[in-house]
Design an enzyme around this catalytic site. Structure first.
Site, mmCIF file in Angstrom:
data_model
loop_
_atom_site.group_PDB
_atom_site.id
_atom_site.type_symbol
_atom_site.label_atom_id
_atom_site.label_comp_id
_atom_site.label_asym_id
_atom_site.label_seq_id
_atom_site.Cartn_x
_atom_site.Cartn_y
_atom_site.Cartn_z
ATOM 1 N N LYS A 167 0.859 -1.187 0.000
ATOM 2 C CA LYS A 167 0.000 0.000 0.000
ATOM 3 C C LYS A 167 0.885 1.222 0.000
ATOM 4 C CE LYS A 167 -4.520 0.691 0.547
ATOM 5 N NZ LYS A 167 -5.491 -0.376 0.271
HETATM 6 N N1 GLU Z 1 -7.457 -0.119 -2.890
HETATM 7 C C1 GLU Z 1 -8.209 -1.313 -3.071
HETATM 8 C C2 GLU Z 1 -8.158 -2.164 -1.813
HETATM 9 O O1 GLU Z 1 -7.906 -1.674 -0.735
HETATM 10 C C3 GLU Z 1 -7.826 -2.077 -4.318
HETATM 11 C C4 GLU Z 1 -6.388 -2.506 -4.393
HETATM 12 C C5 GLU Z 1 -5.987 -3.059 -5.756
HETATM 13 O O2 GLU Z 1 -6.815 -3.165 -6.633
HETATM 14 O O3 GLU Z 1 -4.804 -3.354 -5.888
HETATM 15 O O4 GLU Z 1 -8.427 -3.330 -1.828
#
Ligand code: GLU
Length: 456
Positions: A142
């Protein structure tokens, strides 16, 4: 960023130029600092508490436990950007890679004032569990920038995004670490990331790198169904839960916190079943209408006005009244730590379906359990987004373009399998759904570590 662990994060990267920082952060720096114990407070500590509960139950292998309770790589970048008026402003961005035992690092980038290392660590770890529960071949990461995007113009946002992408350099990559949208980021921002990343590759390589980021606009290699995917996944799971718990969705009621991508799509899709949206809260305020709020109309209003406040087809209420609104289902789809010691006792619902990451803290969890309110936990419930990101990644790799019904059918299947697996774990161990989802994820990760061993 090749493999290095939490000990190698420089104390303050402000002293380094971006290029120097990229090199420095790859070194073990300082060399002999012992591995930190995960902090006892903060969001990452909450993840570790959730993790420990499942690890204890499973009697998880000690080494695997040690590895998974730390992040793998942590990058902090301070970078300058020229504003429209000519001033230079400094920004701080992060990318934390928690684990890649199951596949390339994967996870979104958020632009929000609350973004810091602790938050990004927690969010990265949740991605590791989420991709494991959904059985897609990705690890967890992240990132984000600590900023309030509403304070910047379109062209400033573009320069901030491009400069951050440049600074990330080869710490992201189509087979290594694949960002995606998250809070306050969208397909446009992914297109800028793609374009910047490709600009630093030789022309011959560019066409095979479009899967460096997912959640792109359709024309730039995005997937049909990706925009609604997280909300769609939440609704698929609610359908399952409703069947198991004899709740008729046609006449049920629900409330939603957050009316961005996840909240608005979940509300619109659930409303199509005939469910009635009773109350909505976002950063601008809370609104309610016992006769129901038209989710499509509210979504159009929020797109125009930036929030739910001032919406005249509902009345304004205060935050406590929002949490206390009686309904069958509550969908938190905003930020972390919203269901807490203060708010959990107020809820009058049967189910909390977590569209957000980490919306319930440890106290909140204990109170919900005590009150018999069921929880479809984030790492299961909001996996739809990353599942369709996986589909987008596959389409890019294979130069394919799937129809929407194909994407939806595949997403439904993935979500159903994950739901059934977690449900059978709940029944087998007689545990709550969150712990069961962790058990499913950790079992998978432990197996892989046992098969592959630890180098050297
Ligand atoms: N931000 C989204 C999540 O927290 C999607 C992450 C992604 O598609 O890589 O799951």
């Amino acid at each position: 960023m090749q493999q290095h662990d939490a000990t190698s994060t420089p104390p303050s990267s402000a002293q380094f130029s971006e290029a120097a920082l990229r090199i420095e952060s790859n070194r073990l720096w300082p060399p002999e600092r012992p591995l930190e114990k995960p902090a006892r407070t903060g969001l990452f500590a909450n993840v570790i508490r959730q993790f420990d509960r499942a690890a204890d139950l499973l009697n998880l292998d000690r080494s695997v436990r040690k590895i998974l309770s730390h992040t793998m790589n942590e990058l902090t970048i301070h970078f300058p950007v020229r504003m429209d008026d000519g001033r230079i402003e400094m920004f701080t961005g992060y990318r934390v890679q928690h684990n890649n035992a199951l596949g390339p690092f994967k996870g979104g980038l958020r632009f929000h004032p609350s973004v810091d290392l602790d938050e990004v660590r927690a969010l990265a770890a949740w991605m590791t569990w989420k991709t494991a529960v959904a059985r897609i071949p990705f690890g967890g990461a992240k990132g984000g920038i600590q900023m309030d995007p509403s304070r910047y113009s379109h062209s400033e946002l573009e320069r901030i995004t491009r400069r951050f992408t440049f600074a990330l350099g080869d710490n992201i990559g189509p087979e290594y670490d694949i960002p995606a949208p998250d809070v306050n980021t969208n397909a446009q921002i992914m297109a800028w990331i793609l374009d910047t990343y490709l600009s630093f590759k030789p022309p011959q390589e560019r066409q095979r790198c479009t899967h460096v980021v997912t959640g792109k606009p359709i024309e730039s290699g995005g997937s049909l169904g990706r925009e609604k995917a997280t909300g769609q996944g939440v609704v698929f799971l609610i359908e399952h839960w409703a069947r198991d718990n004899r709740l008729d969705l046609v006449n049920c009621t629900f409330t939603v916190q957050g009316f961005g991508n996840v909240g608005s799509w979940a509300a619109r899709l659930l409303a199509r079943h005939g469910a009635k949206l009773r109350a909505v809260q976002d950063v601008t305020g809370s609104i309610a209408n016992p006769d129901g709020i038209d989710a499509e109309d509210l979504a159009a209003y929020v797109r125009r006005r930036g929030g739910v406040s001032g919406y005249t087809r509902a009345r304004p209420i205060d935050a406590d009244q929002f949490f206390a609104t009686p309904a069958d289902i509550f969908i938190p789809a905003a930020m972390e730590s919203q269901i807490t010691l203060e708010t959990a006792p107020l809820l009058q619902v049967r189910l909390v379906a977590e569209g957000a990451n980490g919306p319930t803290d440890a106290d909140g969890d204990a109170i919900l359990e005590q009150r018999g309110i069921q929880v479809l936990p984030d790492i299961l419930c909001n996996a739809g987004g990353v599942v369709v990101s996986y589909f987008e990644w596959l389409q890019n790799k294979r130069s394919e373009f799937w129809e929407l019904d194909e994407v939806d059918a595949k997403l439904r299947r993935k979500m159903s399998t994950a739901y059934e697996q977690v449900r059978s774990t709940v029944q087998r161990y007689r545990i709550d759904w969150r712990t069961a989802a962790y058990v499913v994820a950790l079992t998978q990760l432990e197996l892989v570590y046992k098969e592959r061993g630890i180098f050297p």
